[in-house]
Write a protein that holds these residues in place. Structure first.
Motif, PDB file in Angstrom:
ATOM      1  N   SER A  31     -20.223  36.183  11.077  1.00 44.16           N
ATOM      2  CA  SER A  31     -20.864  34.861  11.128  1.00 44.16           C
ATOM      3  C   SER A  31     -21.194  34.480  12.565  1.00 44.16           C
ATOM      4  CB  SER A  31     -19.965  33.801  10.498  1.00 44.16           C
ATOM      5  OG  SER A  31     -19.810  34.074   9.120  1.00 44.16           O
ATOM      6  N   LEU A  32     -20.314  34.787  13.483  1.00 47.47           N
ATOM      7  CA  LEU A  32     -20.593  34.510  14.895  1.00 47.47           C
ATOM      8  C   LEU A  32     -21.842  35.261  15.340  1.00 47.47           C
ATOM      9  CD1 LEU A  32     -19.872  33.417  17.745  1.00 47.47           C
ATOM     10  CD2 LEU A  32     -18.479  35.474  18.034  1.00 47.47           C
TER      11      LEU A  32
ATOM     12  N   ARG B 196     -30.408  27.154  16.925  1.00 46.36           N
ATOM     13  CA  ARG B 196     -29.004  26.748  16.785  1.00 46.36           C
ATOM     14  C   ARG B 196     -28.419  26.512  18.181  1.00 46.36           C
ATOM     15  NH1 ARG B 196     -27.703  24.989  12.215  1.00 46.36           N
ATOM     16  NH2 ARG B 196     -25.587  25.653  12.477  1.00 46.36           N
TER      17      ARG B 196
ATOM     18  N   LEU C 239     -24.934  33.761  13.482  1.00 49.36           N
ATOM     19  CA  LEU C 239     -25.309  32.422  13.947  1.00 49.36           C
ATOM     20  C   LEU C 239     -25.972  32.475  15.316  1.00 49.36           C
ATOM     21  CD1 LEU C 239     -22.246  30.322  12.740  1.00 49.36           C
ATOM     22  CD2 LEU C 239     -24.612  30.121  11.939  1.00 49.36           C
ATOM     23  N   GLU C 240     -25.559  33.426  16.164  1.00 45.99           N
ATOM     24  CA  GLU C 240     -26.219  33.588  17.457  1.00 45.99           C
ATOM     25  C   GLU C 240     -27.661  34.041  17.281  1.00 45.99           C
ATOM     26  OE1 GLU C 240     -23.696  36.268  19.659  1.00 45.99           O
ATOM     27  OE2 GLU C 240     -22.393  34.645  20.325  1.00 45.99           O
TER      28      GLU C 240
ATOM     29  N   ASP D 116     -23.740  23.538  17.259  1.00 45.98           N
ATOM     30  CA  ASP D 116     -23.991  23.902  15.859  1.00 45.98           C
ATOM     31  C   ASP D 116     -23.198  25.143  15.465  1.00 45.98           C
ATOM     32  OD1 ASP D 116     -25.868  21.854  15.524  1.00 45.98           O
ATOM     33  OD2 ASP D 116     -27.571  23.165  16.007  1.00 45.98           O
ATOM     34  N   ARG D 117     -23.265  26.168  16.317  1.00 42.71           N
ATOM     35  CA  ARG D 117     -22.551  27.417  16.020  1.00 42.71           C
ATOM     36  C   ARG D 117     -21.050  27.162  15.939  1.00 42.71           C
ATOM     37  NH1 ARG D 117     -26.335  29.202  19.710  1.00 42.71           N
ATOM     38  NH2 ARG D 117     -24.811  29.270  21.414  1.00 42.71           N
ATOM     39  N   GLN D 118     -20.544  26.408  16.894  1.00 40.04           N
ATOM     40  CA  GLN D 118     -19.116  26.129  16.906  1.00 40.04           C
ATOM     41  C   GLN D 118     -18.701  25.351  15.658  1.00 40.04           C
ATOM     42  OE1 GLN D 118     -16.887  23.216  19.589  1.00 40.04           O
ATOM     43  NE2 GLN D 118     -16.548  25.211  20.563  1.00 40.04           N
TER      44      GLN D 118
ATOM     45  N   THR E 100     -17.820  30.341  21.399  1.00 44.59           N
ATOM     46  CA  THR E 100     -19.052  29.560  21.258  1.00 44.59           C
ATOM     47  C   THR E 100     -19.347  28.685  22.470  1.00 44.59           C
ATOM     48  OG1 THR E 100     -17.823  27.863  20.038  1.00 44.59           O
ATOM     49  CG2 THR E 100     -19.009  29.531  18.733  1.00 44.59           C
TER      50      THR E 100
ATOM     51  N   LYS F 234     -25.076  25.600  20.817  1.00 46.62           N
ATOM     52  CA  LYS F 234     -23.665  25.994  20.907  1.00 46.62           C
ATOM     53  C   LYS F 234     -22.824  25.115  19.983  1.00 46.62           C
ATOM     54  CE  LYS F 234     -23.381  27.611  25.669  1.00 46.62           C
ATOM     55  NZ  LYS F 234     -22.726  27.370  26.970  1.00 46.62           N
TER      56      LYS F 234
ATOM     57  N   ASP G 138     -20.143  25.197  12.710  1.00 52.88           N
ATOM     58  CA  ASP G 138     -20.233  26.046  11.520  1.00 52.88           C
ATOM     59  C   ASP G 138     -19.080  27.049  11.450  1.00 52.88           C
ATOM     60  OD1 ASP G 138     -22.537  24.669  10.895  1.00 52.88           O
ATOM     61  OD2 ASP G 138     -23.899  26.295  11.476  1.00 52.88           O
ATOM     62  N   LEU G 139     -18.749  27.666  12.589  1.00 47.71           N
ATOM     63  CA  LEU G 139     -17.654  28.645  12.598  1.00 47.71           C
ATOM     64  C   LEU G 139     -16.302  27.975  12.369  1.00 47.71           C
ATOM     65  CD1 LEU G 139     -18.812  31.025  15.435  1.00 47.71           C
ATOM     66  CD2 LEU G 139     -18.549  31.598  13.020  1.00 47.71           C
TER      67      LEU G 139
END
Length: 193
Positions: free
Chosen positions: A159-160, A169, A163-164, A173-175, A94, A171, A177-178
């Motif tokens: 999910s990765l 979103r 989310l991308e 946010d993605r990180q 991420t 970076k 959430d993951l």
């Protein structure tokens, strides 16, 4: 005094080709158009590549090495235990700077390319298999029962990818959430790294 021109490398062309892919799809990967973007002649292209199909194959090989093999090697060489490697993998995946390759949408562009091109399809399939096998192995090494390891791998990896694809979103946010998902998959609490 005249300014010396910088000699382009094959990586410069590959990065520019990925930017073209992100901006206009596989049909935008053309020697002349990329040369214009790089502000050089087409002759520079032919110094590095036989033709555009050769460039496309090198793009896919480069993606496999840089976005999969190099990341796995980095994570494996970290000295972390398996749970720590999973967390590090999420952080690296991420945080990787993809600007030179067209931004965060480069993976989506490659996946879309794979819908229409046999070589791209095979590259995506190979990358997905290698990534899923690696994450499955890490979950297994964390003591997750075997039937769940593959499922957990698909959940985390899917999910990765998803989310991308969500607009708006960041970076961070993605990180976040993951990492939350990884906490849940590893038993609801962070495993000591």
């Amino acid at each position: 005094m005249q300014e010396q021109k910088t000699r382009l490398t094959s990586q410069d062309w590959i990065q520019a080709a990925f930017r073209a892919l992100c901006a206009g799809g596989p049909q935008a990967i053309k020697a002349e158009a990329i040369a214009r973007e790089l502000k050089v002649s087409k002759g520079s292209f032919y110094w590095h590549f036989k033709d555009v199909p050769a460039l496309k194959l090198q793009m896919l090989e480069h993606w496999q090495r840089k976005a999969t093999e190099a990341i796995i090697q980095l994570v494996d060489n970290s000295g972390e235990n398996s749970a720590g490697r999973l967390y590090l993998l999420v952080e690296v995946a991420t945080n990787t700077d993809t600007y030179a390759y067209g931004g965060v949408n480069v993976e989506a562009a490659i996946r879309d390319w794979g819908r229409y091109d046999e070589h791209a399809f095979e590259a995506v399939k190979t990358v997905d298999e290698k990534r899923l096998n690696y994450v499955t192995e890490l979950f297994s090494n964390c003591g997750i029962p075997e039937p769940q390891c593959r499922s957990f791998s698909r959940l985390l990896y899917g999910s990765l990818i998803g989310l991308e694809a969500l607009s708006g979103r960041t970076k961070a946010d993605r990180q976040h959430d993951l990492l939350q998902l990884l906490d849940l998959l590893l038993g609801g609490n962070k495993v000591a790294r």
